[in-house]
Scaffold this motif. Structure first.
Motif, mmCIF file in Angstrom:
data_model
loop_
_atom_site.group_PDB
_atom_site.id
_atom_site.type_symbol
_atom_site.label_atom_id
_atom_site.label_comp_id
_atom_site.label_asym_id
_atom_site.label_seq_id
_atom_site.Cartn_x
_atom_site.Cartn_y
_atom_site.Cartn_z
ATOM 1 N N VAL A 220 0.842 -1.200 0.000
ATOM 2 C CA VAL A 220 0.000 0.000 0.000
ATOM 3 C C VAL A 220 0.876 1.249 0.000
ATOM 4 C CG1 VAL A 220 -1.652 1.322 1.367
ATOM 5 C CG2 VAL A 220 -1.982 -1.126 1.055
ATOM 6 N N ALA A 221 1.930 1.251 0.826
ATOM 7 C CA ALA A 221 2.817 2.411 0.885
ATOM 8 C C ALA A 221 3.496 2.643 -0.459
ATOM 9 C CB ALA A 221 3.863 2.203 1.981
ATOM 10 N N ARG A 222 3.904 1.566 -1.114
ATOM 11 C CA ARG A 222 4.550 1.680 -2.418
ATOM 12 C C ARG A 222 3.585 2.248 -3.460
ATOM 13 N NH1 ARG A 222 5.805 -3.422 -2.897
ATOM 14 N NH2 ARG A 222 7.375 -3.299 -1.287
ATOM 15 N N GLU A 223 2.341 1.793 -3.432
ATOM 16 C CA GLU A 223 1.338 2.312 -4.370
ATOM 17 C C GLU A 223 1.099 3.798 -4.150
ATOM 18 O OE1 GLU A 223 -2.214 0.011 -4.067
ATOM 19 O OE2 GLU A 223 -1.289 -1.786 -4.877
ATOM 20 N N LYS B 5 3.149 5.937 -2.882
ATOM 21 C CA LYS B 5 4.349 6.704 -3.206
ATOM 22 C C LYS B 5 4.558 6.863 -4.703
ATOM 23 C CE LYS B 5 9.294 6.881 -2.255
ATOM 24 N NZ LYS B 5 10.415 6.242 -1.555
ATOM 25 N N TYR B 6 4.364 5.792 -5.460
ATOM 26 C CA TYR B 6 4.745 5.810 -6.866
ATOM 27 C C TYR B 6 3.606 6.008 -7.850
ATOM 28 C CZ TYR B 6 9.252 4.306 -5.139
ATOM 29 O OH TYR B 6 10.435 4.250 -4.469
ATOM 30 N N ASN B 7 2.395 5.710 -7.483
ATOM 31 C CA ASN B 7 1.277 5.867 -8.415
ATOM 32 C C ASN B 7 0.721 7.277 -8.316
ATOM 33 O OD1 ASN B 7 1.593 3.226 -9.107
ATOM 34 N ND2 ASN B 7 -0.142 2.484 -7.926
ATOM 35 N N THR B 8 0.505 7.883 -9.456
ATOM 36 C CA THR B 8 -0.084 9.215 -9.455
ATOM 37 C C THR B 8 -1.594 9.069 -9.485
ATOM 38 O OG1 THR B 8 0.062 9.328 -11.845
ATOM 39 C CG2 THR B 8 1.884 10.281 -10.597
ATOM 40 N N HIS B 9 -2.252 9.780 -8.636
ATOM 41 C CA HIS B 9 -3.703 9.733 -8.553
ATOM 42 C C HIS B 9 -4.255 11.099 -8.914
ATOM 43 C CE1 HIS B 9 -3.623 5.844 -6.569
ATOM 44 N NE2 HIS B 9 -2.658 6.306 -5.806
#
Length: 62
Positions: free
Chosen positions: A13-16, A18-22
């Motif tokens: 979840v933390a990786r998502e 951090k790296y995924n733009t929403h």
């Protein structure tokens, strides 16, 4: 024992996050929060009342 699966999920979840733009629809958020665009951004004006309360409570002046 048993913490490995929970930790792995937290890392995922933390990786998502951090790296995924929403995409954030700020207009929809503003409507949901019910704020108006009055230029004040919802911040109340400072009246100095807090300082007076502190002086009364501590017995000292700032």
């Amino acid at each position: 024992m048993g913490r490995g699966r929970a930790k792995a999920k937290q890392q995922k979840v933390a990786r998502e996050l951090k790296y995924n733009t929403h995409f954030t629809d700020l207009d929809a958020l503003q409507r949901e929060l019910g704020t108006s665009d009055s230029g004040g951004h919802g911040i109340p004006e400072d009246t100095g009342a807090r300082d007076d309360e502190c002086e009364d409570w501590t017995g000292t002046e700032r």
